[in-house]
Design a protein around this motif. Structure first.
Motif, short mmCIF file in Angstrom:
data_model
loop_
_atom_site.label_atom_id
_atom_site.label_comp_id
_atom_site.label_asym_id
_atom_site.label_seq_id
_atom_site.Cartn_x
_atom_site.Cartn_y
_atom_site.Cartn_z
N UNK A 191 -3.11 1.85 -7.31
CA UNK A 191 -3.82 2.12 -6.25
C UNK A 191 -3.72 3.50 -5.56
N UNK A 192 -4.64 4.12 -4.96
CA UNK A 192 -4.43 5.33 -4.17
C UNK A 192 -3.63 4.72 -2.77
N UNK A 193 -3.07 5.70 -2.06
CA UNK A 193 -2.69 5.33 -0.70
C UNK A 193 -3.76 4.72 0.04
N UNK A 194 -3.59 3.99 0.83
CA UNK A 194 -4.64 3.40 2.00
C UNK A 194 -4.10 4.21 3.09
N UNK A 195 -4.92 4.25 4.38
CA UNK A 195 -4.51 4.81 5.30
C UNK A 195 -3.30 4.14 5.99
N UNK A 196 -3.16 2.92 5.97
CA UNK A 196 -2.12 2.14 6.22
C UNK A 196 -0.81 2.58 5.74
N UNK A 197 -1.10 2.77 4.22
CA UNK A 197 0.08 3.22 3.37
C UNK A 197 0.67 4.75 4.05
N UNK A 198 -0.29 5.55 4.56
CA UNK A 198 0.06 6.76 4.81
C UNK A 198 0.84 6.57 6.17
N UNK A 199 0.33 5.86 7.08
CA UNK A 199 0.87 5.50 8.29
C UNK A 199 2.30 4.93 8.31
N UNK A 200 2.39 3.86 7.40
CA UNK A 200 3.61 2.87 7.47
C UNK A 200 4.47 3.08 6.39
N UNK A 201 3.99 3.74 5.34
CA UNK A 201 4.80 4.09 4.08
C UNK A 201 4.33 2.86 3.09
N UNK A 202 3.75 3.13 1.89
CA UNK A 202 3.37 2.51 0.99
C UNK A 202 4.06 1.08 0.48
N UNK A 203 3.38 -0.21 0.35
CA UNK A 203 4.04 -1.23 0.05
C UNK A 203 2.98 -1.80 -0.85
N UNK A 204 3.29 -2.17 -2.24
CA UNK A 204 2.55 -2.81 -3.27
C UNK A 204 2.63 -4.24 -3.12
N UNK A 205 1.76 -4.99 -3.97
CA UNK A 205 1.88 -6.40 -4.26
C UNK A 205 3.30 -6.71 -5.04
N UNK A 206 3.67 -5.86 -5.82
CA UNK A 206 4.83 -6.31 -6.66
C UNK A 206 6.24 -5.45 -6.24
N UNK A 207 7.27 -6.10 -6.36
CA UNK A 207 8.33 -5.44 -6.11
C UNK A 207 9.15 -5.88 -7.55
N UNK A 208 9.53 -4.51 -8.37
CA UNK A 208 10.15 -4.90 -9.52
C UNK A 208 11.65 -4.35 -9.32
N UNK A 209 12.40 -5.02 -10.33
CA UNK A 209 13.53 -4.74 -10.59
C UNK A 209 13.84 -4.31 -12.29
N UNK A 210 14.20 -3.09 -12.32
CA UNK A 210 14.40 -2.37 -13.65
C UNK A 210 13.10 -2.46 -14.37
#
Ligand SMILES: [Cu+2]
Length: 514
Positions: free
Chosen positions: A241-260
């Motif tokens: 996904x592109x960055x939303x305006x909230x991502x630009x304001x707060x730093x991007x957070x996606x729906x998945x956190x991956x390990x390795x």
């Protein structure tokens, strides 16, 4: 994001639409960006700046539909990070090639996602060298935009450290060459650091690990694991996904956190284990909770601590921070590895922070081991001969298309042609960094590992609980942090917030060491 969409957003914001959206947290029922209206209790934030943001900075993009988290398989065994192959057979020389290129990755049999990768891998291949090795890495840029590679945390010459002034053009290549200094064994990483492009290049997948080993490692006999955390935000079509305006304001957070590269993997710990941990997320703060274990912090960004430190609370790792842990299971059984909700005072209408599940730990109770009392001899830095003051501020600016907020250091945005500060080589300096803003930001500087002297918040001054080598550290809103730092190589060094969206939109300064 396309320029046209920015313009539509801004026009709509000025038009005074009231609906704002918040990014859904990881959770099985929140699979799309939800709409929140400004009157909702859940979305309301109290203070003035947040009110400003709510009124003036509505996020008026059409809500992005995101892929449900159930679409990715979870519970696979934790993958081992693949090594970057050393092409040299000369002793003490590490020679290799990194190809940056768009790469289609099959996340499931039905879902193929285009990432940007180093050598086709998510995360990039692991580089492992010893102190004093000579490193020669050729980077071939097959992206359609310039890039650089920054060797995050390493004490190497500034002209080899991937400054934005030294870009590798699209289709070009460059060989980075440096020698790893003695005494710098630690847990590092590499990622792009071009001009204006870092946020996109990182969220499309460009990051990898870099471990420097010592031949006299006091913990060498302990089995080792690597947990490289990254963040992934996929549209409902399974594309980045592109960055939303909230991502630009707060730093991007996606729906998945991956390990390795794996979503909520299963991790086996059947004896005392040394874990190197990286937070390579763009904006996500990880507040790691490892239940039913004794967890010792033994190392930070730039190497081992002087002595082991038993953790009694979750370990906060902000973007770009690393840690070395020794984990000793106290019980047999299965527990969740979690990030405990941490309020970093995001702007706009966002849902409250929640605990999120990062993986599943399969623990086998084992006899505790005795860690050495002394792990490292940290430098005694002596009195400072120069002082510097940095101030972080945030200013609303509707002309800023990426989020409508300017994040500034000493009132200025990053300018590649301006030297903001000068230091004399080898001088011991004391820097005070004042986060005069409403949200947490962190501070990262190139070319040196610093030692925190004190934290000051609401007139209360505290000393750190342990002495540690750091290149990245968090600041709470209105916190004043004092560090001691020494730059031992000449040249230009960047310092910046490592919430990558803030760095990319200009929360960065330039230090000249002479
Ligand atoms: Cu920031």
């Amino acid at each position: 994001m396309k320029r046209r969409n920015f313009l539509i957003n801004i026009t709509a914001a000025i038009g005074g639409l009231v609906a704002t959206k918040a990014i859904a947290k990881m959770g099985d029922n929140n699979m799309h960006e939800t709409m929140c209206d400004t009157n909702s209790d859940k979305c309301q934030k109290g203070d003035d700046m947040h009110q400003h943001m709510n009124m003036g900075m509505n996020n008026n993009q059409m809500p992005q539909k995101l892929l449900p988290t159930s679409a990715l398989p979870q519970g696979m065994s934790l993958p081992t990070l693949a090594n970057l192959k050393n092409e040299s057979n000369q002793k003490g020389v590490f020679e290799a090639t990194l190809h940056l290129k768009p790469t289609k990755v099959a996340l499931t049999p039905d879902l193929t996602t285009e990432f940007w990768t180093y050598n086709g891998m998510i995360p990039g291949p692991k580089i492992e060298v010893f102190e004093e090795d000579h490193v020669k890495i050729t980077v071939k840029n097959e992206l359609n935009q310039p890039t650089t590679v920054h060797w995050h945390g390493l004490l190497i010459p500034s002209d080899q450290d991937g400054n934005p002034q030294n870009e590798i053009p699209a289709g070009g290549s460059l060989t980075y060459e440096f020698t790893i200094p003695k005494g710098t064994a630690g847990t590092y990483w590499y990622h792009p650091h071009g001009h204006n492009t870092v946020a996109e290049q990182v969220y499309r997948g460009l990051a990898g690990t870099f471990i420097v080993r010592s031949k006299h490692d006091p913990l060498a006999s302990i089995p080792e694991q690597h947990w490289f955390f990254s963040d992934l935000k996929l549209t409902d079509k399974g594309q980045i996904a592109d960055n939303s305006m909230l991502d630009w304001m707060n730093g991007r957070e996606g729906q998945f956190v991956l390990i390795n590269g794996s979503y909520r993997p299963k991790i086996k710990i059947d004896s005392a284990t040394r874990i190197r941990v990286w937070n390579s997320c763009s904006g996500r703060y990880l507040n790691l909770s490892i239940p039913n274990c004794d967890v010792y912090l033994v190392g930070t960004d730039g190497g081992l601590l002087a002595k082991p430190y038993l953790l009694t609370e979750p370990l906060l790792l902000t973007p770009a921070e690393r840690a070395e842990l020794v984990i000793m299971p106290k019980q047999t059984g299965t527990v969740y590895l979690q990030s405990i909700g941490y309020d970093r005072n995001k702007m706009g209408n966002v849902p409250p922070e929640q605990d999120i599940i990062l993986g599943e730990l399969t623990l086998t109770k084992s006899d505790p081991i005795t860690l050495p009392n002394t792990l490292n001899h940290l430098p005694n830095m002596g009195p400072a001969v120069a002082h510097k003051l940095l101030e972080y501020t945030e200013v609303m600016d509707m002309k800023e298309p990426r989020g409508g907020v300017l994040f500034l250091i000493n009132g200025k945005r990053h300018d590649m042609s301006r030297i903001d500060l000068k230091s004399k080589i080898h001088d011991i300096e004391e820097w005070t960094i004042f986060n005069n803003s409403h949200m947490d930001h962190n501070f990262h500087i190139h070319g040196a590992q610093f030692i925190v002297q004190s934290h000051q918040l609401n007139d209360k001054k505290t000393q750190p609980e342990y002495i540690a080598l750091k290149d990245t550290i968090n600041l709470r809103p209105h916190e004043k942090l004092t560090i001691k730092i020494q730059q031992n190589l000449p040249g230009l060094r960047m310092y910046h917030c490592h919430i990558i969206e803030h760095e990319t939109t200009g929360m960065m300064g330039q230090l000249m060491v002479e």
